[in-house]
Enzyme design. Structure first.
Site, PDB file in Angstrom:
ATOM      1  N   LYS A 151     -39.752  23.236  52.320  1.00  0.00           N
ATOM      2  CA  LYS A 151     -39.333  24.503  51.556  1.00  0.00           C
ATOM      3  C   LYS A 151     -38.633  23.469  50.469  1.00  0.00           C
ATOM      4  O   LYS A 151     -37.353  23.455  50.527  1.00  0.00           O
ATOM      5  CB  LYS A 151     -38.337  25.163  52.639  1.00  0.00           C
ATOM      6  CG  LYS A 151     -38.956  26.170  53.408  1.00  0.00           C
ATOM      7  CD  LYS A 151     -39.234  27.378  52.693  1.00  0.00           C
ATOM      8  CE  LYS A 151     -38.191  28.320  52.454  1.00  0.00           C
ATOM      9  NZ  LYS A 151     -38.605  29.710  51.810  1.00  0.00           N
ATOM     10  N   ASP A 166     -46.966  27.115  67.186  1.00  0.00           N
ATOM     11  CA  ASP A 166     -46.906  28.180  68.138  1.00  0.00           C
ATOM     12  C   ASP A 166     -47.704  29.343  67.522  1.00  0.00           C
ATOM     13  O   ASP A 166     -48.319  29.954  68.204  1.00  0.00           O
ATOM     14  CB  ASP A 166     -45.400  29.073  68.426  1.00  0.00           C
ATOM     15  CG  ASP A 166     -44.752  28.157  69.564  1.00  0.00           C
ATOM     16  OD1 ASP A 166     -45.243  27.345  69.921  1.00  0.00           O
ATOM     17  OD2 ASP A 166     -44.199  28.934  70.474  1.00  0.00           O
ATOM     18  N   TYR A 177     -33.680  18.460  64.591  1.00  0.00           N
ATOM     19  CA  TYR A 177     -33.624  18.364  65.947  1.00  0.00           C
ATOM     20  C   TYR A 177     -32.577  17.164  66.218  1.00  0.00           C
ATOM     21  O   TYR A 177     -31.730  17.150  67.164  1.00  0.00           O
ATOM     22  CB  TYR A 177     -34.938  18.064  66.651  1.00  0.00           C
ATOM     23  CG  TYR A 177     -35.856  19.326  67.195  1.00  0.00           C
ATOM     24  CD1 TYR A 177     -36.097  20.339  66.111  1.00  0.00           C
ATOM     25  CD2 TYR A 177     -36.369  19.508  68.429  1.00  0.00           C
ATOM     26  CE1 TYR A 177     -36.888  21.383  66.500  1.00  0.00           C
ATOM     27  CE2 TYR A 177     -37.012  20.614  68.635  1.00  0.00           C
ATOM     28  CZ  TYR A 177     -37.278  21.664  67.592  1.00  0.00           C
ATOM     29  OH  TYR A 177     -37.985  22.687  68.061  1.00  0.00           O
ATOM     30  N   ASP A 191     -42.626  22.960  64.781  1.00  0.00           N
ATOM     31  CA  ASP A 191     -42.333  23.965  66.060  1.00  0.00           C
ATOM     32  C   ASP A 191     -42.968  25.281  65.987  1.00  0.00           C
ATOM     33  O   ASP A 191     -43.705  25.778  66.824  1.00  0.00           O
ATOM     34  CB  ASP A 191     -41.036  23.662  66.415  1.00  0.00           C
ATOM     35  CG  ASP A 191     -40.562  24.356  67.814  1.00  0.00           C
ATOM     36  OD1 ASP A 191     -41.699  24.243  68.696  1.00  0.00           O
ATOM     37  OD2 ASP A 191     -39.592  25.095  67.950  1.00  0.00           O
TER      38      ASP A 191
HETATM   39  C1  IPM Z   1     -42.093  22.413  71.802  1.00  0.00           C
HETATM   40  C2  IPM Z   1     -41.184  22.987  72.549  1.00  0.00           C
HETATM   41  C3  IPM Z   1     -39.905  21.951  72.329  1.00  0.00           C
HETATM   42  C4  IPM Z   1     -39.472  21.651  71.122  1.00  0.00           C
HETATM   43  C5  IPM Z   1     -38.806  22.413  73.454  1.00  0.00           C
HETATM   44  C6  IPM Z   1     -39.097  22.637  74.868  1.00  0.00           C
HETATM   45  C7  IPM Z   1     -37.563  21.444  73.573  1.00  0.00           C
HETATM   46  O1  IPM Z   1     -40.805  24.348  72.032  1.00  0.00           O
HETATM   47  O2  IPM Z   1     -42.569  21.329  72.209  1.00  0.00           O
HETATM   48  O3  IPM Z   1     -42.684  22.920  70.766  1.00  0.00           O
HETATM   49  O4  IPM Z   1     -38.685  22.710  70.536  1.00  0.00           O
HETATM   50  O5  IPM Z   1     -39.949  21.051  70.526  1.00  0.00           O
HETATM   51 MG    MG Z   2     -42.319  24.962  70.489  1.00  0.00          MG
END
Ligand code: IPM
Ligand code: MG
Length: 370
Positions: free
Chosen positions: A194, A255, A143, A251
């Site tokens: 990884k 999710d 990032y 990330d």
């Molecule tokens: C998260 C989101 C963020 C990320 C975005 C909005 C920058 O997806 O907090 O998981 O990728 O970290």
């Molecule tokens: Mg995210």
């Protein structure tokens, strides 16, 4: 008398503001019923900040965040700002906050409330009682790594570059957060990378193992490749206690883990840095869900993730575990009573709005407080 706690609220875009509004009602409730008072100020972030100031986060708002005791963050982004240059996109506001506040550890719990087991896309038995904590590294890795950018090549084609990079201290400090959390839970950490294809992953694995051997011999540590972890999360999620992983894998995996719980609309998160000399940890709290522009402004969003983020704020920034537990219990009771926003709706239950969900939570708080 101790000074009031300074809370900066950044509702952001999309459903951020309407979800945040429900939290403000809870803030008022604590003021009235528990004499727990916050100095609340608010600010713009993301697309909202861009519209007003032509940047996704102003230096003033950043300064407010740095001087606040805790920051409550809604969500950023939406189609209105999709065509902006990279550095002006709403997401950059959030990334800058994380980086400048040095919030290197992102705690993303994936918990299934008893009443929600049926709402998962997995079979209820696989998720009932699920309680995972994902610790995502938040200020390093791909990032933020340099070099980055898009360049023109002599032949007229282009080349996009991002860099995955981690150092020993960056790995150790986030791993330490994971080990400390594990000690208060089931004492197990799974470190995810990884290392079969990435040197940074190999370093990650070695450093996490070395830290465990030197400082946390009592914690059980395992290692897993990120692709396998994604698969295991949907195959047998209850095998995990604490997962620690880098920024990008965290990330993605968070999710996936979030969806196990029925909806992204349920999951809170806490981003924390190092404690200062007095032991105080700066923190930013945000729901894992995004700005959901498709339902923004319609009073349909699920405010639970935001409310539970506020509970995490009370627990991790102010050591108010009892008050946090009160909100969590109230949330559980609301769900048990059959109230559902659209995202977690199931046949036979009552579909309600964001506001009604907030009303019910306040009612449950009232009941719990008497
Ligand atoms: C998260 C989101 C963020 C990320 C975005 C909005 C920058 O997806 O907090 O998981 O990728 O970290
Ligand atoms: Mg995210």
């Amino acid at each position: 008398m101790a000074a009031n706690k300074k809370l900066l609220v950044l509702p952001g875009d999309g459903i951020g503001p309407e979800a945040t509004r429900q939290v403000m009602r809870v803030v008022d409730w604590f003021d009235k019923h528990r004499a727990l008072r916050f100095d609340v100020s608010d600010g713009l972030v993301g697309g909202a900040a861009y519209d007003a100031h032509r940047v996704p986060l102003t230096d003033e708002t950043l300064a407010d965040a740095l001087s606040a005791d805790a920051v409550l963050f809604g969500a950023v982004g939406g189609p209105d700002w999709d065509d902006l240059p990279f550095e002006l996109r709403p997401e950059r506001g959030l990334l800058r906050l994380r980086k400048e506040m040095q919030l290197y550890a992102n705690l993303r719990p994936a918990m299934v409330f008893p009443a929600m087991a049926e709402a998962s896309s997995l079979k209820p038995d696989l998720v009932r009682g699920l309680d995972i904590m994902i610790v995502r590294e938040l200020t390093g890795g791909i990032y933020f790594g340099e070099p980055r950018g898009i360049e023109e090549l002599p032949d007229g084609t282009r080349r996009g570059v991002n860099t995955q990079v981690y150092t020993t201290p960056e790995i150790q400090r986030v791993a330490r957060v994971a080990f400390e959390l594990a000690k208060k839970r089931d004492n197990r950490v799974c470190s995810v990378e990884k290392s079969n294809v990435m040197e940074s992953g190999q370093l990650w694995r070695e450093e996490v193992q070395a830290l465990r051997d030197a400082e946390y011999p009592e914690v059980e540590l395992s290692h897993m490749y990120a692709d396998n972890c994604a698969m295991q999360l949907v195959r047998q999620p209850k095998q995990f206690d604490v997962i620690v992983t880098d920024n990008l894998f965290g990330d993605l995996l968070s999710d996936a883990a979030a969806m196990l719980t029925g909806s992204l609309g349920m999951l809170p998160s806490a981003s924390i840095g190092d404690p200062d000399e007095s032991g105080f940890r700066r923190g930013l709290y945000e729901p894992v869900h995004g700005s959901a522009p498709d339902i923004a402004g319609q009073d349909q969003a699920n405010p639970m993730a935001m409310l539970l983020s506020f509970a995490m704020l009370l627990r991790y920034s102010f050591d108010l575990g009892e008050e946090a537990a009160l909100i969590e219990q109230a949330a559980e009771n609301v769900l048990a009573s059959g109230m559902r926003t659209a995202d977690i709706m199931q046949p036979g239950l009552a579909k309600v709005s964001t506001t009604v969900m907030g009303d019910s939570l306040l009612r449950e708080l009232d009941k719990l407080a008497t």
